[in-house]
Motif scaffolding. Sequence first.
Motif, mmCIF file in Angstrom:
data_model
loop_
_atom_site.group_PDB
_atom_site.id
_atom_site.type_symbol
_atom_site.label_atom_id
_atom_site.label_comp_id
_atom_site.label_asym_id
_atom_site.label_seq_id
_atom_site.Cartn_x
_atom_site.Cartn_y
_atom_site.Cartn_z
ATOM 1 N N ALA A 109 0.853 -1.168 -0.035
ATOM 2 C CA ALA A 109 -0.115 0.150 -0.169
ATOM 3 C C ALA A 109 1.040 1.445 -0.120
ATOM 4 C CB ALA A 109 -1.014 0.061 1.214
ATOM 5 N N ILE A 110 0.518 2.108 -1.011
ATOM 6 C CA ILE A 110 1.395 3.253 -0.984
ATOM 7 C C ILE A 110 1.443 4.170 0.144
ATOM 8 C CG2 ILE A 110 1.195 3.448 -3.519
ATOM 9 C CD1 ILE A 110 -0.641 5.817 -2.863
ATOM 10 N N HIS A 111 0.315 4.209 0.934
ATOM 11 C CA HIS A 111 0.187 5.071 2.146
ATOM 12 C C HIS A 111 1.222 4.470 3.163
ATOM 13 C CE1 HIS A 111 -2.889 2.353 2.550
ATOM 14 N NE2 HIS A 111 -3.070 2.583 3.969
ATOM 15 N N ARG A 112 1.360 3.086 3.377
ATOM 16 C CA ARG A 112 2.308 2.454 4.178
ATOM 17 C C ARG A 112 3.800 2.763 3.904
ATOM 18 N NH1 ARG A 112 -0.074 -0.788 7.711
ATOM 19 N NH2 ARG A 112 2.043 -2.026 7.966
ATOM 20 N N GLU A 115 -1.669 8.364 10.243
ATOM 21 C CA GLU A 115 -1.563 8.069 11.848
ATOM 22 C C GLU A 115 -1.766 6.631 12.155
ATOM 23 O OE1 GLU A 115 -3.921 9.308 15.829
ATOM 24 O OE2 GLU A 115 -3.908 10.843 14.184
ATOM 25 N N PRO A 116 -0.894 5.996 12.759
ATOM 26 C CA PRO A 116 -0.950 4.879 13.226
ATOM 27 C C PRO A 116 -2.278 4.554 14.403
ATOM 28 C CG PRO A 116 1.106 5.427 14.106
ATOM 29 C CD PRO A 116 0.438 6.586 13.203
ATOM 30 N N VAL A 117 -3.128 3.808 14.006
ATOM 31 C CA VAL A 117 -4.228 3.426 15.271
ATOM 32 C C VAL A 117 -4.615 1.973 15.328
ATOM 33 C CG1 VAL A 117 -5.212 5.780 14.801
ATOM 34 C CG2 VAL A 117 -5.833 3.990 13.485
ATOM 35 N N THR A 118 -5.326 1.679 16.072
ATOM 36 C CA THR A 118 -5.750 0.202 16.290
ATOM 37 C C THR A 118 -6.854 0.097 15.166
ATOM 38 O OG1 THR A 118 -7.486 0.688 17.834
ATOM 39 C CG2 THR A 118 -5.675 0.052 18.474
ATOM 40 N N GLN A 119 -7.007 -1.149 14.759
ATOM 41 C CA GLN A 119 -7.996 -1.474 13.596
ATOM 42 C C GLN A 119 -9.405 -0.943 14.112
ATOM 43 O OE1 GLN A 119 -7.647 -2.416 10.745
ATOM 44 N NE2 GLN A 119 -9.895 -2.340 10.247
ATOM 45 N N ILE A 164 -2.675 2.175 9.538
ATOM 46 C CA ILE A 164 -2.787 3.542 9.069
ATOM 47 C C ILE A 164 -3.875 4.091 8.700
ATOM 48 C CG2 ILE A 164 -1.406 4.923 7.509
ATOM 49 C CD1 ILE A 164 0.518 4.069 9.545
ATOM 50 N N ASP A 165 -4.188 5.193 9.581
ATOM 51 C CA ASP A 165 -5.192 5.834 9.027
ATOM 52 C C ASP A 165 -5.227 6.985 8.418
ATOM 53 O OD1 ASP A 165 -8.350 6.459 9.453
ATOM 54 O OD2 ASP A 165 -7.768 7.266 11.335
ATOM 55 N N HIS A 166 -6.021 7.064 7.316
ATOM 56 C CA HIS A 166 -6.017 8.551 6.804
ATOM 57 C C HIS A 166 -6.951 9.581 7.603
ATOM 58 C CE1 HIS A 166 -5.051 5.989 3.391
ATOM 59 N NE2 HIS A 166 -4.504 6.825 2.958
ATOM 60 N N CYS A 180 -4.661 8.957 -1.129
ATOM 61 C CA CYS A 180 -3.581 9.999 -0.335
ATOM 62 C C CYS A 180 -2.448 9.202 0.185
ATOM 63 C CB CYS A 180 -4.389 11.007 0.560
ATOM 64 S SG CYS A 180 -3.239 12.221 1.493
ATOM 65 N N CYS A 181 -1.292 9.767 0.149
ATOM 66 C CA CYS A 181 -0.136 9.248 0.592
ATOM 67 C C CYS A 181 0.435 10.377 1.170
ATOM 68 C CB CYS A 181 0.643 8.506 -0.380
ATOM 69 S SG CYS A 181 1.330 9.341 -1.653
ATOM 70 N N GLU A 182 0.286 11.461 1.839
ATOM 71 C CA GLU A 182 0.835 12.567 2.541
ATOM 72 C C GLU A 182 0.919 12.056 3.857
ATOM 73 O OE1 GLU A 182 2.594 15.878 3.828
ATOM 74 O OE2 GLU A 182 2.016 15.601 1.511
ATOM 75 N N PRO A 183 2.386 12.000 4.311
ATOM 76 C CA PRO A 183 2.545 11.576 5.629
ATOM 77 C C PRO A 183 1.978 12.476 6.736
ATOM 78 C CG PRO A 183 4.676 11.406 4.120
ATOM 79 C CD PRO A 183 3.554 12.342 3.443
#
Length: 149
Positions: free
Chosen positions: A66-69, A105-109, A85-87, A98-101
């Motif tokens: 996944a590009i965002h990862r 944000e890393p979150v739980t599922q 990773i959450d958008h 979107c892949c703007e760092p």
Amino acid sequence: MSGLCECGCGYIVARRFAPGHNNYIQKQPWERVLARCVRVGECLVWQGAPKPDGYGGLSVRGKQFAIHRIMYEHFVGPIPPGLVIDHVKAKGCRFTTCCEPTHLEPVTQRENVRRSDNIVAANMAKTHCLRGHPLTKDNLFPCSFRIGK
């Protein structure tokens, strides 16, 4: 028509690359992602074909990522184990491509689902049933029937 090989080697070629000089092999995955993105407002949006789930994908050595990862891990750091990773919509992100760092944000599922716009998130947000009773552990019970059986 002739020009220079796009890999940067300096060879004069009639095509984009000299034989064996394909730049996708030589570039880092994050460089490949940036090369195929455009700015849309605050978002950095992938212009390649999306995967069936709607997220941007990139093949690296025969494996899909996944590009965002890819972008989060390169520009921010490793994704902690057990997190996704959450958008983040609160940061202006509107695209699954979107892949703007700064929008990631890393979150739980569970938190990722809670922040979404789907029916599961709507049910998670409910505090009372249709008749006005509070949804607490004391008055909830698991469903004992199965649909389709």
